[in-house]
Write a protein that holds these residues in place. Structure first.
Motif, short mmCIF file in Angstrom:
data_model
loop_
_atom_site.label_atom_id
_atom_site.label_comp_id
_atom_site.label_asym_id
_atom_site.label_seq_id
_atom_site.Cartn_x
_atom_site.Cartn_y
_atom_site.Cartn_z
N MET A 139 0.85 -1.17 0.00
CA MET A 139 0.00 0.00 0.00
C MET A 139 0.89 1.24 0.00
O MET A 139 1.94 1.26 0.63
N GLY A 140 0.46 2.26 -0.72
CA GLY A 140 1.24 3.48 -0.80
C GLY A 140 0.35 4.71 -0.82
O GLY A 140 -0.88 4.62 -0.88
N LEU A 141 0.99 5.85 -0.76
CA LEU A 141 0.29 7.12 -0.82
C LEU A 141 0.81 7.87 -2.03
O LEU A 141 1.98 8.23 -2.10
N ASN A 142 -0.06 8.08 -3.02
CA ASN A 142 0.31 8.78 -4.24
C ASN A 142 0.68 10.21 -3.88
O ASN A 142 -0.05 10.89 -3.16
N VAL A 143 1.81 10.70 -4.38
CA VAL A 143 2.28 12.04 -4.02
C VAL A 143 1.37 13.12 -4.56
O VAL A 143 0.89 13.98 -3.82
#
Length: 121
Positions: free
Chosen positions: A1-5
């Motif tokens: 899981m990531g956080l789109n910049v």
């Protein structure tokens, strides 16, 4: 899981910045209203994505704007745009994304789950 910049991190930082500029209570109320609405308007594709259809996205946006105008629109010091932006970003992130993470189950996702990213599938 990531956080789109560009679709997640920057809007969240700008929304949190608004807490220093405008009415914090109004932002929290709009966040709660938008979070509740967006929680029920998203479509979950288990193991793949959390999707908001375009027609429902506009409904969430309209709710954020009308809520902010009702709370802040005094005609003199109009901060309703900042409140709508901050409440809309935070409400959607919380209501549509964070509260539905358990439904997507990112540990079995075929592709990495990205908060603030577009689903192209």
């Amino acid at each position: 899981m990531g956080l789109n910049v560009s679709g997640g991190l920057i809007p969240i930082i700008l929304a949190l910045y608004q807490f220093h500029r405008v009415q914090q209570e109004a932002i929290l109320i709009v966040t709660a209203v938008v979070g509740l609405i967006s929680y029920f308007l998203v479509t979950i594709i288990p193991g793949i994505a959390i999707v908001t259809k375009t027609s429902k996205f506009w409904l969430i946006t309209i709710v954020a704007v009308l809520s902010a105008m009702a709370l802040v629109g005094d005609g003199v010091n109009r901060y309703d745009v900042s409140v709508a932006f901050a409440g809309g970003v935070l409400g959607t992130t919380i209501g549509a994304d964070l509260l539905h993470l358990k439904d997507v189950r990112p540990e079995i996702a075929a592709t990495p789950l990205s908060i603030g990213g577009a689903f192209l599938g």
